[in-house]
Scaffold this motif. Structure first.
Motif, PDB file in Angstrom:
ATOM      1  N   PHE A  92      -5.054  36.139  24.286  1.00 17.12           N
ATOM      2  CA  PHE A  92      -4.545  34.808  24.597  1.00 17.12           C
ATOM      3  C   PHE A  92      -3.074  34.971  24.951  1.00 17.12           C
ATOM      4  CE2 PHE A  92      -8.117  34.236  21.857  1.00 17.12           C
ATOM      5  CZ  PHE A  92      -8.804  33.208  22.456  1.00 17.12           C
ATOM      6  N   ILE A  93      -2.660  34.332  26.018  1.00 17.77           N
ATOM      7  CA  ILE A  93      -1.300  34.525  26.505  1.00 17.77           C
ATOM      8  C   ILE A  93      -0.541  33.203  26.424  1.00 17.77           C
ATOM      9  CG2 ILE A  93       0.102  35.428  28.390  1.00 17.77           C
ATOM     10  CD1 ILE A  93      -1.912  37.446  27.690  1.00 17.77           C
ATOM     11  N   ALA A  94       0.667  33.269  25.886  1.00 24.09           N
ATOM     12  CA  ALA A  94       1.537  32.095  25.882  1.00 24.09           C
ATOM     13  C   ALA A  94       2.788  32.441  26.663  1.00 24.09           C
ATOM     14  CB  ALA A  94       1.898  31.701  24.465  1.00 24.09           C
ATOM     15  N   GLN A  95       3.428  31.412  27.175  1.00 23.11           N
ATOM     16  CA  GLN A  95       4.627  31.613  27.976  1.00 23.11           C
ATOM     17  C   GLN A  95       5.723  30.694  27.432  1.00 23.11           C
ATOM     18  OE1 GLN A  95       4.520  30.098  31.949  1.00 23.11           O
ATOM     19  NE2 GLN A  95       5.547  31.902  32.767  1.00 23.11           N
ATOM     20  N   GLY A  96       6.880  31.278  27.176  1.00 26.51           N
ATOM     21  CA  GLY A  96       7.996  30.470  26.711  1.00 26.51           C
ATOM     22  C   GLY A  96       9.040  30.373  27.796  1.00 26.51           C
ATOM     23  N   LYS A  97       9.657  29.208  27.926  1.00 28.32           N
ATOM     24  CA  LYS A  97      10.633  29.019  28.988  1.00 28.32           C
ATOM     25  C   LYS A  97      11.972  28.595  28.425  1.00 28.32           C
ATOM     26  CE  LYS A  97       7.627  28.335  32.757  1.00 28.32           C
ATOM     27  NZ  LYS A  97       7.313  27.616  33.954  1.00 28.32           N
ATOM     28  N   GLY A  98      13.010  29.075  29.080  1.00 28.58           N
ATOM     29  CA  GLY A  98      14.366  28.699  28.684  1.00 28.58           C
ATOM     30  C   GLY A  98      14.896  27.596  29.569  1.00 28.58           C
ATOM     31  N   ASP A  99      16.202  27.613  29.814  1.00 29.80           N
ATOM     32  CA  ASP A  99      16.812  26.533  30.588  1.00 29.80           C
ATOM     33  C   ASP A  99      16.323  26.519  32.015  1.00 29.80           C
ATOM     34  OD1 ASP A  99      18.233  25.420  28.607  1.00 29.80           O
ATOM     35  OD2 ASP A  99      19.997  26.694  28.882  1.00 29.80           O
ATOM     36  N   ASP A 100      16.278  27.705  32.617  1.00 35.54           N
ATOM     37  CA  ASP A 100      15.801  27.785  33.992  1.00 35.54           C
ATOM     38  C   ASP A 100      14.303  28.038  33.969  1.00 35.54           C
ATOM     39  OD1 ASP A 100      17.237  28.882  36.957  1.00 35.54           O
ATOM     40  OD2 ASP A 100      15.095  28.797  36.610  1.00 35.54           O
ATOM     41  N   GLU A 101      13.564  27.147  34.613  1.00 35.45           N
ATOM     42  CA  GLU A 101      12.110  27.224  34.527  1.00 35.45           C
ATOM     43  C   GLU A 101      11.562  28.489  35.180  1.00 35.45           C
ATOM     44  OE1 GLU A 101       9.554  25.262  33.479  1.00 35.45           O
ATOM     45  OE2 GLU A 101      10.762  23.741  32.493  1.00 35.45           O
ATOM     46  N   LEU A 102      12.304  28.993  36.161  1.00 35.50           N
ATOM     47  CA  LEU A 102      11.747  30.098  36.937  1.00 35.50           C
ATOM     48  C   LEU A 102      12.201  31.459  36.414  1.00 35.50           C
ATOM     49  CD1 LEU A 102       9.878  30.131  39.268  1.00 35.50           C
ATOM     50  CD2 LEU A 102      11.803  30.237  40.812  1.00 35.50           C
ATOM     51  N   LYS A 103      13.453  31.527  35.950  1.00 33.04           N
ATOM     52  CA  LYS A 103      13.973  32.848  35.601  1.00 33.04           C
ATOM     53  C   LYS A 103      13.852  33.171  34.120  1.00 33.04           C
ATOM     54  CE  LYS A 103      17.130  32.686  39.434  1.00 33.04           C
ATOM     55  NZ  LYS A 103      18.322  31.928  39.765  1.00 33.04           N
ATOM     56  N   ASP A 104      14.080  32.195  33.279  1.00 34.89           N
ATOM     57  CA  ASP A 104      14.001  32.477  31.842  1.00 34.89           C
ATOM     58  C   ASP A 104      12.576  32.271  31.362  1.00 34.89           C
ATOM     59  OD1 ASP A 104      16.631  32.492  32.275  1.00 34.89           O
ATOM     60  OD2 ASP A 104      17.100  30.688  31.153  1.00 34.89           O
ATOM     61  N   LYS A 105      11.757  33.282  31.496  1.00 36.97           N
ATOM     62  CA  LYS A 105      10.431  33.124  30.923  1.00 36.97           C
ATOM     63  C   LYS A 105      10.006  34.393  30.222  1.00 36.97           C
ATOM     64  CE  LYS A 105       8.300  33.648  35.454  1.00 36.97           C
ATOM     65  NZ  LYS A 105       7.500  32.997  36.467  1.00 36.97           N
ATOM     66  N   LYS A 106       9.294  34.212  29.143  1.00 36.71           N
ATOM     67  CA  LYS A 106       8.808  35.340  28.358  1.00 36.71           C
ATOM     68  C   LYS A 106       7.337  35.130  28.088  1.00 36.71           C
ATOM     69  CE  LYS A 106      13.038  36.622  26.041  1.00 36.71           C
ATOM     70  NZ  LYS A 106      14.036  35.915  25.236  1.00 36.71           N
ATOM     71  N   PHE A 107       6.621  36.243  28.018  1.00 32.69           N
ATOM     72  CA  PHE A 107       5.192  36.156  27.734  1.00 32.69           C
ATOM     73  C   PHE A 107       4.894  36.743  26.363  1.00 32.69           C
ATOM     74  CE2 PHE A 107       5.276  36.144  32.369  1.00 32.69           C
ATOM     75  CZ  PHE A 107       4.472  35.057  32.612  1.00 32.69           C
ATOM     76  N   LEU A 108       3.934  36.140  25.711  1.00 34.93           N
ATOM     77  CA  LEU A 108       3.506  36.635  24.411  1.00 34.93           C
ATOM     78  C   LEU A 108       1.988  36.686  24.404  1.00 34.93           C
ATOM     79  CD1 LEU A 108       5.881  34.205  23.805  1.00 34.93           C
ATOM     80  CD2 LEU A 108       5.923  35.574  21.740  1.00 34.93           C
ATOM     81  N   TYR A 109       1.437  37.601  23.618  1.00 37.84           N
ATOM     82  CA  TYR A 109      -0.016  37.643  23.538  1.00 37.84           C
ATOM     83  C   TYR A 109      -0.471  37.610  22.093  1.00 37.84           C
ATOM     84  CZ  TYR A 109       0.070  42.613  22.253  1.00 37.84           C
ATOM     85  OH  TYR A 109       0.279  43.796  21.618  1.00 37.84           O
ATOM     86  N   SER A 110      -1.730  37.251  21.922  1.00 40.00           N
ATOM     87  CA  SER A 110      -2.285  37.110  20.585  1.00 40.00           C
ATOM     88  C   SER A 110      -3.787  37.281  20.677  1.00 40.00           C
ATOM     89  CB  SER A 110      -1.948  35.722  20.052  1.00 40.00           C
ATOM     90  OG  SER A 110      -2.787  35.397  18.992  1.00 40.00           O
ATOM     91  N   PHE A 111      -4.397  37.640  19.564  1.00 46.18           N
ATOM     92  CA  PHE A 111      -5.861  37.730  19.540  1.00 46.18           C
ATOM     93  C   PHE A 111      -6.489  36.528  18.844  1.00 46.18           C
ATOM     94  CE2 PHE A 111      -4.710  42.210  19.963  1.00 46.18           C
ATOM     95  CZ  PHE A 111      -5.423  42.486  21.103  1.00 46.18           C
ATOM     96  N   ASN A 112      -5.772  35.979  17.892  1.00 47.43           N
ATOM     97  CA  ASN A 112      -6.363  34.895  17.109  1.00 47.43           C
ATOM     98  C   ASN A 112      -5.637  33.575  17.308  1.00 47.43           C
ATOM     99  OD1 ASN A 112      -4.012  35.520  15.900  1.00 47.43           O
ATOM    100  ND2 ASN A 112      -4.903  36.215  13.963  1.00 47.43           N
ATOM    101  N   CYS A 113      -4.772  33.510  18.312  1.00 50.13           N
ATOM    102  CA  CYS A 113      -4.009  32.295  18.614  1.00 50.13           C
ATOM    103  C   CYS A 113      -2.988  31.971  17.526  1.00 50.13           C
ATOM    104  CB  CYS A 113      -4.903  31.068  18.811  1.00 50.13           C
ATOM    105  SG  CYS A 113      -6.009  31.220  20.168  1.00 50.13           S
ATOM    106  N   MET A 114      -2.778  32.826  16.572  1.00 50.55           N
ATOM    107  CA  MET A 114      -1.795  32.532  15.524  1.00 50.55           C
ATOM    108  C   MET A 114      -0.630  33.521  15.543  1.00 50.55           C
ATOM    109  SD  MET A 114      -2.441  29.766  14.109  1.00 50.55           S
ATOM    110  CE  MET A 114      -1.280  29.714  12.774  1.00 50.55           C
ATOM    111  N   GLU A 115      -0.944  34.817  15.512  1.00 49.12           N
ATOM    112  CA  GLU A 115       0.128  35.817  15.479  1.00 49.12           C
ATOM    113  C   GLU A 115       0.437  36.248  16.905  1.00 49.12           C
ATOM    114  OE1 GLU A 115      -1.859  38.596  12.996  1.00 49.12           O
ATOM    115  OE2 GLU A 115      -2.191  36.925  11.625  1.00 49.12           O
ATOM    116  N   TRP A 116       1.675  36.037  17.295  1.00 48.20           N
ATOM    117  CA  TRP A 116       2.041  36.313  18.687  1.00 48.20           C
ATOM    118  C   TRP A 116       2.929  37.540  18.773  1.00 48.20           C
ATOM    119  CZ3 TRP A 116      -0.275  33.655  22.502  1.00 48.20           C
ATOM    120  CH2 TRP A 116      -0.923  32.476  22.132  1.00 48.20           C
ATOM    121  N   HIS A 117       2.714  38.343  19.807  1.00 49.87           N
ATOM    122  CA  HIS A 117       3.527  39.528  20.031  1.00 49.87           C
ATOM    123  C   HIS A 117       4.150  39.421  21.416  1.00 49.87           C
ATOM    124  CE1 HIS A 117       1.110  41.084  16.725  1.00 49.87           C
ATOM    125  NE2 HIS A 117       0.080  40.612  17.375  1.00 49.87           N
TER     126      HIS A 117
END
Lengths: 523, 275
Positions: free
Chosen positions: B58-83
């Motif tokens: 499962f992939i989540a994406q976090g965004k900072g002030d700039d929607e296009l440049k400040d983005k980070k991806f995180l993954y998880s298997f159980n939707c709870m613990e994110w890496h």
């Protein structure tokens, strides 16, 4: 008194000046038909309404905007012709899905209705992470109800959905009540044959007119006969519709040639049943046929059930022990396997649809016997003899084979088994996902199970797709001296030849004259 | 899609067949909120799911002030613990394209071995050892590529401020029904590549605060997007045929839009044959 009078006069004057100025302001412009008084009133109302910051700085802009808004109002007195959007047209169609039926008529039919409980299926599927959207599922449910009411069906099932580039197909799998099927089939079959005959006639006529074109000696290999309705790949009939509420269309039955054709190509569906398939090798048929072939392949590959849910019928085994058994019945003693076991091991799942052989049929048919006579006439006996007289019959895995015996493709296991929940595993549903046909899912929960396919209708290709290359061009004729172009003789050669010919002629004439003389002498 | 609208937006994109079950949805609502707090994101999106053979990411994406440049991806298997996923650069993309084969396994430490580039012709550089690549890196690159090539926003949903920041346009009221039926009103949500190559005539009609992204219409090969009206014709859905599994939705006349990827993470290289 005088001062009072004077004051009144002043007031009157002021009033008059004010009214005259108001009249001036009320004079409408000859250009725009506006007047300043109304404009200022509107402008101030706007300022009061909006209370913009630093109003005095933007008053010119506001004034301009007020004027422009008036213009817009003026323009909008032209009424737009309301365009009905696609959604509105569809809503008109879908309205019929929600039509109420009189209860009295329906009561007796409800008991035996083949309509599946789509709501329940949809609930379990959602546990498995598969869905089409709740509202959409409800509409599909109603559309299936419409189908069941309009057709004499014995059994009906939501098979799944195939995505296309322009629209999607919702597919229902159905089985006719006994006896009703033939009537449905015959009118469809007949015109096709006529068409084919007509085509052949046309070709013949054409051939006669343009005098004797060379006939190709190529004989296509004999076509594998189609499996009869109700057996093999044509066991069920399939109905598709683009959107719930739009009419259901019955797909034609599938031929082995179409199954083999679909194995060699890789195309997206467009969503139009009559669109041609442009591919190499050419596919025999339209998108409807391609769709039907893919449905047959997907069904054969991915329709599974928990082991023990179905069992073979016992009566028919005696007469032909070797023949693959193709019918089964529901096992009344099936208890349902524990979920954890189902998710752990693939051997607890079995295929309940027959494997499709390389020939494109489920039961193998021997083609070698019939065509021999035809070939003999053409004098191609030698070629014939090279082939084995009795080809090895193709055999697929028998019905109800466990999934653990499925083959891997490029080190990808064909199935992924799982549980729907890890936190409350005692109430979970066991899920099976096909890796061979991405989009095919099965779930089992207690005695209940269901298969569904939602996807693009394409098989997992492993690395990448390589379209088969066209065959090397055939040699058109055997090359020999009579059709090979020779070099033109040079002048010397020609002269030499001429001289030689003249010499020969002279020699002959000499001979003739000599003979003549001899004859003369004889006389 | 934005984690705040996950309630209803998942239903709108599930036409492709995949969705999340109740347990996963509930877990996401909890964990994404914590994620936003811990990583100090301004917005958290549920980006999608990559199907593995054993397990799904499962992939989540976090965004900072700039929607296009400040983005980070995180993954998880159980939707709870994110890496957190490592950021992808060009070198990693090259590595992955050489080594990665077949489906994701579902084990982030699984190692792919790249076959060395050199063929029999040039034996000189034999010291090139077969490089190893973990699946986590492959995941990072795949997610980056999908986001780069297949993420979609309706025109006008984002604007560029005078400081050059890219932010959600609060005045965006949605495309009209007529506009939503045309591909040219949808833009790639990635750094523009083709915009500079346009003719001056074409550029004249563009509004610099809105039209700073590439339009889907200009993509080659033509026809790699499938635009349809679904859910009784009320929702405009765009699917990428290049990355099968990428679904974008927009409800015309409302500001609701979003995209989600649910697929096996393999690029459809056969596309030219399939159209």
């Amino acid at each position: 008194m005088e001062t009072q009078q004077a004051d009144q006069e002043m007031d009157n004057q002021k009033q008059q000046a004010a009214t005259s100025f108001k009249a001036f302001m009320l004079k409408s412009s000859t250009k725009s038909n506006l007047n300043l008084y109304d404009h200022l009133a509107r402008l101030l109302t706007k300022v009061m309404d909006e209370r913009p910051q630093n109003a005095v700085d933007v008053i010119e802009d506001l004034s301009f905007r007020v004027k422009r808004e008036l213009l817009v109002d003026f323009q909008s007195t032209l009424r737009d012709l309301p365009l009905s959007t696609a959604a509105q047209l569809l809503a008109e169609q879908q309205r019929l899905l929600f039509a109420q039926v009189d209860e009295g008529e329906q009561d007796d039919e409800l008991i035996e209705s083949p309509l599946p409980n789509v709501n329940e299926i949809s609930y379990y599927l959602e546990q498995a992470g598969v869905a089409l959207g709740r509202e959409e599922m409800q509409r599909i449910f109603l559309a299936l109800k419409q189908l069941v009411e309009s057709q004499p069906l014995q059994r009906c099932r939501l098979w799944g959905k195939i995505l296309g580039t322009e629209s999607n197909y919702i597919v229902a799998e159905a089985e006719y009540r006994e006896g009703e099927e033939e009537e449905e089939q015959s009118p469809e079959e007949a015109p096709k044959d006529e068409e084919r005959d007509a085509d052949v006639d046309d070709e013949k006529e054409g051939a006669e007119e343009a005098d004797a074109l060379p006939q190709s000696t190529y004989k296509p290999p004999p076509a594998v006969p189609k499996e009869a309705n109700g057996s093999g790949v044509n066991k069920y009939v399939y109905y598709v519709c683009k959107e719930p509420g739009l009419p259901w269309v019955k797909l034609p039955s599938v031929t082995p040639a179409q199954i083999n054709g679909s194995r060699q190509i890789r195309k997206f569906f467009t969503g139009r049943l009559d669109s041609p398939i442009s591919s190499y090798p050419p596919f025999p048929g339209h998108e409807a046929n391609y769709l039907r072939a893919q449905i047959a392949r997907i069904s054969a590959g991915t329709q599974v059930s928990p082991q023990g849910f179905y069992q073979f019928r016992e009566e028919e085994e005696e007469d032909e022990p070797d023949a693959p058994r193709d019918s089964y019945e529901q096992n009344p003693d099936f208890e349902g396997a524990p979920i954890s076991k189902m998710a752990e091991s693939l051997s607890n799942w079995v295929h309940h649809v027959q494997h499709i052989l390389k020939q494109g049929r489920c039961t193998w048919v021997n083609l070698a016997t019939k065509p021999e006579e035809e070939l003999d006439e053409e004098g191609e006996v030698e070629e014939k003899e090279e082939e084995p007289d009795e080809p090895e019959p193709e055999v697929g895995p028998p019905l109800l084979t466990p999934l653990s015996e499925d083959e891997e493709i490029l080190s990808t296991p064909p199935w992924t088994a799982k549980m729907s929940s890890t936190l409350t595993s005692q109430y979970a549903v066991s899920i099976l996902r096909s890796n061979l046909w991405p989009g095919a899912h099965a779930y089992a929960c207690g005695k209940k199970f269901e298969n569904i396919y939602v996807g693009w209708g394409l098989k997992f290709a492993g690395q990448w797709y390589m379209p088969s290359l066209p065959p090397a061009p055939q040699s058109e004729y055997p090359s020999g001296p009579e059709i090979t172009e020779a070099l033109d003789p040079s002048l010397e050669e020609e002269q030499a030849l001429k001289a030689a010919q003249e010499q020969q002629k002279a020699a002959q004439e000499d001979l003739e004259s000599l003979e003549g003389e001899e004859e003369d002498e004889d006389d | 899609m934005d984690s705040n609208t996950l309630y209803y937006s998942l239903d709108l994109v599930s036409g492709i067949g995949y969705t999340l079950n109740g347990e996963q949805r509930a877990a996401l609502q909890t964990s994404l909120l914590l994620l936003k707090k811990n990583y100090k994101f301004t917005r958290v999106m549920f980006w999608g799911k990559i199907l593995g053979i054993k397990d799904d990411y499962f992939i989540a994406q976090g965004k900072g002030d700039d929607e296009l440049k400040d983005k980070k991806f995180l993954y998880s298997f159980n939707c709870m613990e994110w890496h957190l996923l490592p950021p992808a650069d060009d070198r990693m993309v090259g590595e992955v394209s050489r080594a990665a084969k077949g489906r994701f396994t579902g084990d982030p430490s699984y190692e792919y071995t790249a076959s060395p580039l050199q063929r029999e012709g040039d034996e000189a550089s034999e010291e090139v050892v077969a490089t190893k690549l973990t699946e986590e890196r492959r995941l990072a690159v795949t997610v980056h590529l999908i986001d780069e090539e297949a993420s979609v926003v309706p025109r006008g949903a984002f604007n560029r401020t005078h400081l050059g920041l890219m932010q959600t346009n609060r005045c965006f009221e949605g495309l009209s029904h007529a506009e939503a039926g045309k591909l040219e009103h949808f833009l790639h949500f990635a750094k523009p590549k083709k915009l500079k190559k346009k003719f001056i005539q074409e550029l004249a009609d563009l509004d610099p605060s809105i039209d700073f992204l590439d339009s889907l219409n200009d993509d080659i090969p033509n026809g790699q997007w499938s635009l349809q009206l679904e859910n009784a014709g009320r929702v405009c859905v765009i699917r990428s045929l290049l990355w099968l599994g990428m679904t974008f939705y927009h409800v015309p006349m409302t500001p609701q839009h979003g995209y989600v990827y649910m697929g096996d993470g393999c690029k459809n290289l056969d596309l030219p044959f399939m159209l």
